[in-house]
Design an enzyme around this catalytic site. Structure first.
Site, PDB file in Angstrom:
ATOM      1  N   GLU A  43      49.761  13.874 -31.391  1.00 28.26           N
ATOM      2  CA  GLU A  43      49.066  12.917 -30.523  1.00 28.26           C
ATOM      3  C   GLU A  43      49.752  12.883 -29.154  1.00 28.26           C
ATOM      4  O   GLU A  43      50.979  12.964 -29.065  1.00 28.26           O
ATOM      5  CB  GLU A  43      49.123  11.534 -31.170  1.00 28.26           C
ATOM      6  CG  GLU A  43      48.494  10.419 -30.342  1.00 28.26           C
ATOM      7  CD  GLU A  43      48.703   9.038 -30.959  1.00 28.26           C
ATOM      8  OE1 GLU A  43      47.921   8.139 -30.643  1.00 28.26           O
ATOM      9  OE2 GLU A  43      49.664   8.879 -31.756  1.00 28.26           O
ATOM     10  N   LYS A 109      39.986   8.188 -29.984  1.00 31.84           N
ATOM     11  CA  LYS A 109      40.643   7.374 -31.000  1.00 31.84           C
ATOM     12  C   LYS A 109      39.922   6.037 -31.160  1.00 31.84           C
ATOM     13  O   LYS A 109      39.733   5.302 -30.187  1.00 31.84           O
ATOM     14  CB  LYS A 109      42.108   7.152 -30.588  1.00 31.84           C
ATOM     15  CG  LYS A 109      42.963   6.410 -31.598  1.00 31.84           C
ATOM     16  CD  LYS A 109      44.394   6.310 -31.069  1.00 31.84           C
ATOM     17  CE  LYS A 109      45.335   5.638 -32.058  1.00 31.84           C
ATOM     18  NZ  LYS A 109      46.714   5.563 -31.516  1.00 31.84           N
ATOM     19  N   CYS A 143      46.280   9.238 -35.353  1.00 28.48           N
ATOM     20  CA  CYS A 143      47.358   8.303 -35.687  1.00 28.48           C
ATOM     21  C   CYS A 143      46.909   7.033 -36.419  1.00 28.48           C
ATOM     22  O   CYS A 143      46.639   7.063 -37.616  1.00 28.48           O
ATOM     23  CB  CYS A 143      48.135   7.976 -34.415  1.00 28.48           C
ATOM     24  SG  CYS A 143      49.822   7.391 -34.719  1.00 28.48           S
TER      25      CYS A 143
END
Length: 266
Positions: A43, A109, A143
């Site tokens: 990431e 995300k 994540c």
């Protein structure tokens, strides 16, 4: 579906130094040239996980995306990882799926890490991305998304080769060492509950906020058993996953048939 070679590039991202990170990760990625189908980077691998969006964000026509596309073509494999990308007044933590033919896909995300204030500085996505590679349907995620099983729920898809929405979930992360036990546990849970292979790619080293990272990158099979687990140091490892065990497991253990139906409000 063919066998799929996946390269984990677990590195120590340089803090707010995109040129250094391009040089550093470029050297690591080139070790796998011609020997892999998919290369996974951490990431925000060009900046580190930073809330200083003015310093770290690039545009989609900036050097970061261009570098990923060029490197994917050079090594002959898909390259994925996330970048801080600015669009207008909003910055996104955006995963780029760069193909060797020059095309690319993107995923923003969805779940922003409020404990570090990410939700106040970044915009969140609201669409899952599923891409195909060598017959595999792949779900790329970033994540903190790992903690939200409803967003990640796999479902039955009769038209898919392996019968479900996706066959492999890929998580790119900057997941600090003090929370390594949830990282390891949740990767296994996501594989088991979704009858899917899972890749988790984390970084190592210490970032500019003095947060340490323990790596713990892994490739897990559909029952949560590791095919490989990495330690706390820089490593580049390639693993081959086989569709046969996945198809056999889904055939003999069709838990998807008993899943609860629901509608996701995004």
């Amino acid at each position: 579906m063919q066998t799929l070679r996946i390269t984990l590039v677990q590195g120590a991202t340089r803090w707010h130094d995109a040129p250094a990170n391009r040089d550093y990760y470029g050297e690591l990625v080139r070790r796998a040239a011609g020997q892999t189908d998919l290369v996974v980077l951490p990431e925000t691998f060009l900046s580190g996980f930073s809330n200083d969006t003015h310093a770290s964000a690039e545009s989609m026509d900036g050097e970061g995306v261009a570098w990923m596309r060029a490197l994917a073509e050079e090594v002959g494999a898909v390259l994925c990882g996330s970048l801080a990308i600015r669009e207008g007044d909003t910055v996104y933590n955006r995963l780029i799926w760069a193909r060797p033919d020059g095309s690319y896909a993107q995923y923003d995300k969805r779940h922003l890490f409020r404990m570090a204030g990410e939700h106040t500085r970044y915009g969140g996505g609201n669409e899952r991305l599923i891409v195909e590679l060598k017959g595999w349907r792949i779900l790329p995620q970033v994540c903190y998304d790992l903690r939200f099983p409803v967003w990640l729920r796999n479902g039955r898809r009769e038209s898919a080769v392996a019968g479900m929405d996706y066959d492999l979930a890929v998580f790119v992360a900057n997941w600090p060492a003090p929370r390594r036990q949830p990282w390891r546990t949740l990767l296994r849970a996501r594989a088991i509950e979704n009858l899917s292979y899972v890749v988790g790619l984390n970084r190592v080293g210490v970032d500019g906020n003095d947060h340490p990272y323990a790596g713990d990158s892994a490739v897990l099979d559909p029952v949560g058993e590791p095919l490989v687990e990495l330690g706390p140091q820089e490593q580049v490892v390639t693993v081959t996953i086989d569709p046969a065990p996945l198809l056999a497991h889904r055939e003999r253990f069709p838990a998807w048939m008993d899943a609860d139906r629901f509608t996701l409000d995004v």
